[in-house]
Design a protein around this motif. Structure first.
Motif, mmCIF file in Angstrom:
data_model
loop_
_atom_site.group_PDB
_atom_site.id
_atom_site.type_symbol
_atom_site.label_atom_id
_atom_site.label_comp_id
_atom_site.label_asym_id
_atom_site.label_seq_id
_atom_site.Cartn_x
_atom_site.Cartn_y
_atom_site.Cartn_z
ATOM 1 N N ALA A 22 0.836 -1.201 0.000
ATOM 2 C CA ALA A 22 0.000 0.000 0.000
ATOM 3 C C ALA A 22 0.875 1.257 0.000
ATOM 4 N N ALA A 23 1.940 1.215 0.796
ATOM 5 C CA ALA A 23 2.877 2.340 0.818
ATOM 6 C C ALA A 23 3.599 2.483 -0.517
ATOM 7 N N ALA A 24 3.958 1.357 -1.133
ATOM 8 C CA ALA A 24 4.635 1.404 -2.430
ATOM 9 C C ALA A 24 3.719 1.946 -3.519
ATOM 10 N N TRP A 25 2.431 1.649 -3.416
ATOM 11 C CA TRP A 25 1.462 2.209 -4.372
ATOM 12 C C TRP A 25 1.412 3.731 -4.245
ATOM 13 N N THR A 26 1.326 4.216 -3.015
ATOM 14 C CA THR A 26 1.309 5.662 -2.799
ATOM 15 C C THR A 26 2.615 6.297 -3.270
ATOM 16 N N LEU A 27 3.734 5.627 -3.022
ATOM 17 C CA LEU A 27 5.021 6.113 -3.512
ATOM 18 C C LEU A 27 5.020 6.188 -5.034
ATOM 19 N N THR A 28 4.470 5.183 -5.686
ATOM 20 C CA THR A 28 4.402 5.168 -7.150
ATOM 21 C C THR A 28 3.600 6.352 -7.663
ATOM 22 N N ASN A 29 2.486 6.650 -7.009
ATOM 23 C CA ASN A 29 1.680 7.808 -7.405
ATOM 24 C C ASN A 29 2.461 9.109 -7.224
ATOM 25 N N ALA A 30 3.208 9.205 -6.121
ATOM 26 C CA ALA A 30 4.021 10.405 -5.889
ATOM 27 C C ALA A 30 5.093 10.552 -6.959
ATOM 28 N N LEU A 31 5.760 9.453 -7.297
ATOM 29 C CA LEU A 31 6.795 9.491 -8.333
ATOM 30 C C LEU A 31 6.203 9.897 -9.681
ATOM 31 N N ARG A 32 5.009 9.379 -9.979
ATOM 32 C CA ARG A 32 4.380 9.708 -11.259
ATOM 33 C C ARG A 32 4.164 11.217 -11.383
ATOM 34 N N HIS A 33 3.655 11.820 -10.327
ATOM 35 C CA HIS A 33 3.394 13.258 -10.375
ATOM 36 C C HIS A 33 4.690 14.060 -10.402
ATOM 37 N N GLU A 34 5.680 13.643 -9.636
ATOM 38 C CA GLU A 34 6.922 14.411 -9.547
ATOM 39 C C GLU A 34 7.775 14.296 -10.804
#
Length: 234
Positions: free
Chosen positions: A148-160
């Motif tokens: 779940a944390a890795a999913w949120t990290l992936t979303n953050a990376l996508r935006h950044e």
């Protein structure tokens, strides 16, 4: 992006999904495939370049970025799973261990290679997640927390990383027939099929790929629940 002509780095590439990613990248015409593993001698696939890499070791990550400066597709596949609920005695230690690899390891690799991908026109990053990004089960509770944390990290990376043109893809799956699920008596997808779908998603420019019916149903149900909560003020 196209796999043909790409330079691919796969973490955890000595077996399971990682090995399949390396094999299928070569089959699709990748210019070069770096196959990373804690023990590079365990990488036996012909045609790849073995790389020593433990994603939880900062020195290994730095060395990999220095050695593999031509990468255009990073596949963050390395991950671990521990059988432990979050409330049992060893649950906290197991959770920390999984967070170190599944989240902080992914973050370290993504940070180390973000500039490299950007310098080659953006490239792509494929993060291996799970249906347990969205649901959980007591038997491997900590694993679900880490995904779940890795999913949120992936979303953050996508935006950044969008501004530099980097495609960030989240890969979600249920049970796949690898060492990770050995001992689970349940229907499993084949590594060959799910990797094929994942690389198709990269080439199609997608941001997310769900490779089995279970995962698609869970995501649809989650989306439906969030929609109802939003419109009904729950």
């Amino acid at each position: 992006m196209k796999i043909e002509g790409a330079v691919v780095l796969v973490t955890g590439a000595n077996r399971g999904l990682g090995l399949q990613f390396a094999q299928q990248s070569l089959a699709r015409g990748a210019k070069k495939v770096y196959a990373a593993a804690r023990n590079p001698s365990s990488v036996t696939l012909a045609g790849v370049t073995p790389v020593k890499l433990d994603v939880t070791h900062a020195a290994d990550v730095t060395a990999a970025a220095e050695h593999c400066g031509d990468v255009t597709l990073l596949i963050n596949n390395a991950g671990i799973a521990r059988v432990a609920s979050v409330t049992q005695a060893e649950g906290a230690a197991a959770l920390r261990e999984q967070l170190e690899t599944n989240v902080f390891g992914m973050l370290a690799m993504s940070r180390a290679f973000a500039g490299i991908l950007g310098g080659h026109g953006g490239g792509a990053m494929l993060n291996i997640l799970s249906v347990l990004s969205w649901v959980n089960t007591p038997a491997i509770g900590g694993y679900g927390v880490s995904k779940a944390a890795a999913w949120t990290l992936t979303n953050a990376l996508r935006h950044e990383l969008r501004a530099q043109g980097t495609q960030v893809v989240g890969f979600h799956a249920g049970y796949i027939d690898t060492d990770l699920t050995r001992g689970f008596d349940i229907a499993k997808a084949t590594p060959e099929d799910v990797v094929h779908q994942a690389l198709d998603a990269v080439e199609a420019g997608d941001e997310e790929v769900m490779v089995d019916e279970l995962t698609r149903r869970v995501k649809q149900g989650l989306s439906h629940s969030l929609y109802l909560k939003d419109v009904m003020g729950g």
